[in-house]
Scaffold this active site. Structure first.
Site, PDB file in Angstrom:
ATOM      1  N   GLU A 185     -61.264 -16.445  97.256  1.00 47.10           N
ATOM      2  CA  GLU A 185     -61.322 -15.449  96.184  1.00 47.10           C
ATOM      3  C   GLU A 185     -60.010 -15.363  95.414  1.00 47.10           C
ATOM      4  OE1 GLU A 185     -63.127 -12.032  94.100  1.00 47.10           O
ATOM      5  OE2 GLU A 185     -63.753 -13.925  94.996  1.00 47.10           O
ATOM      6  N   THR A 206     -70.499 -12.854  79.408  1.00 50.99           N
ATOM      7  CA  THR A 206     -69.832 -12.994  80.699  1.00 50.99           C
ATOM      8  C   THR A 206     -70.818 -13.002  81.862  1.00 50.99           C
ATOM      9  OG1 THR A 206     -67.919 -12.218  81.978  1.00 50.99           O
ATOM     10  CG2 THR A 206     -69.433 -10.543  81.169  1.00 50.99           C
TER      11      THR A 206
END
Length: 285
Positions: free
Chosen positions: A157, A274
């Protein structure tokens, strides 16, 4: 997109941006009482701020290149990124976009930031900025390395970069709490954009290897699971959780990356928001 800036309180952001002390970049929080930016906060292109930097360019593009203020703000933010956040790691000179807090630079990059490689490449095609394409390609390679250097072939991440030329550390290192992978789409999104613009086969090759890693380390009987540790292929730690964006974005962009040219929505007629929804570029007849 246009609704966001013309019909909501977010329409005040660009004027606040001009008051920012951060080279046309903005902190990620707004004071809910005053409506002003919290200038003591961190500047990042990662979590909670990424979509702002993505939409400046895409708003201009979706308007049929009529809303010039969005292009102006986009170009100013790219300049700010180059001046404040863009760095190279040691020893292999990987281009990355870090974060800043006050006068301090933090060599940290969220996987989320990998969207910016595609935005820079797409922007370069429309505003004749070859340097933006160069940075986009360099950032794309770094995002690929965030996958390639992990034993599972999947990115964590968050990564940190070594910027000390005297250090013996590798370019990329991962902290204990950042080793998880949530099946995010940003890298494969940018791979799709770079491939469509350049037709360079390596972007498909990288995407295929990422897909194979998803198949190997995240696929379960009834779906795909986020994993806790991308550095442990023997025990990646299934989280029994599949975010909706894996189906709505990650797999969609992988499909678009591999399908034939005549199947793909042309990027000069459509823009993806997005969340990977294609919207038509406004054309005045």
């Amino acid at each position: 997109f246009l609704f966001i800036f013309t019909c909501s309180p977010l329409s005040s952001i660009p004027s606040l941006q001009e008051q920012s002390r951060y080279h046309n970049l903005i902190p990620k929080f707004i004071n809910a009482q005053t409506g002003r930016l919290r200038n003591d906060d961190m500047v990042t292109l990662g979590a909670r701020a990424d979509s702002y930097y993505e939409y400046l360019f895409k708003l201009w593009l979706q308007s049929g290149k009529k809303e010039g203020k969005f292009l102006k703000w986009y170009l100013e933010t790219v300049q700010g990124v180059e001046e404040v956040l863009l760095r190279e790691s040691e020893p292999n000179k990987l281009t990355f976009i870090g974060e800043s807090k006050g006068a301090s630079f933090i060599p940290k990059m969220d996987h989320l930031v990998c969207f910016y490689a595609g935005v820079l490449a797409l922007g370069s095609e429309h505003v004749q900025q070859p340097s933006h394409m160069k940075i986009g390609k360099q950032l794309m390679y770094t995002c690929w390395q965030m996958y390639e250097r992990m034993p599972t072939g999947l990115s964590p991440e968050i990564v940190y970069f070594n910027i000390d030329p005297n250090s013996k550390k590798d370019d990329i290192f991962v902290k204990m709490n950042d080793k998880h992978n949530l099946l995010r789409p940003e890298t494969v999104e940018s791979l799709f954009v770079l491939y469509r613009l350049t037709k360079d086969q390596k972007y498909r090759d990288w995407g295929w290897r990422i897909f194979q890693s998803f198949e190997t380390y995240t696929k379960l009987e009834n779906g795909y699971s986020s994993i806790s540790n991308v550095q442990n292929p023997d025990n990646p730690g299934y989280r029994d959780k599949m975010e909706s964006f894996f189906l709505g974005e990650t797999l969609k962009y992988l499909f678009l990356l591999f399908c034939d040219d005549d199947w793909v929505l042309p990027l000069d007629e459509w823009v993806f928001n997005t969340e990977a929804h294609p919207l038509p570029i406004w054309v005045t007849r």
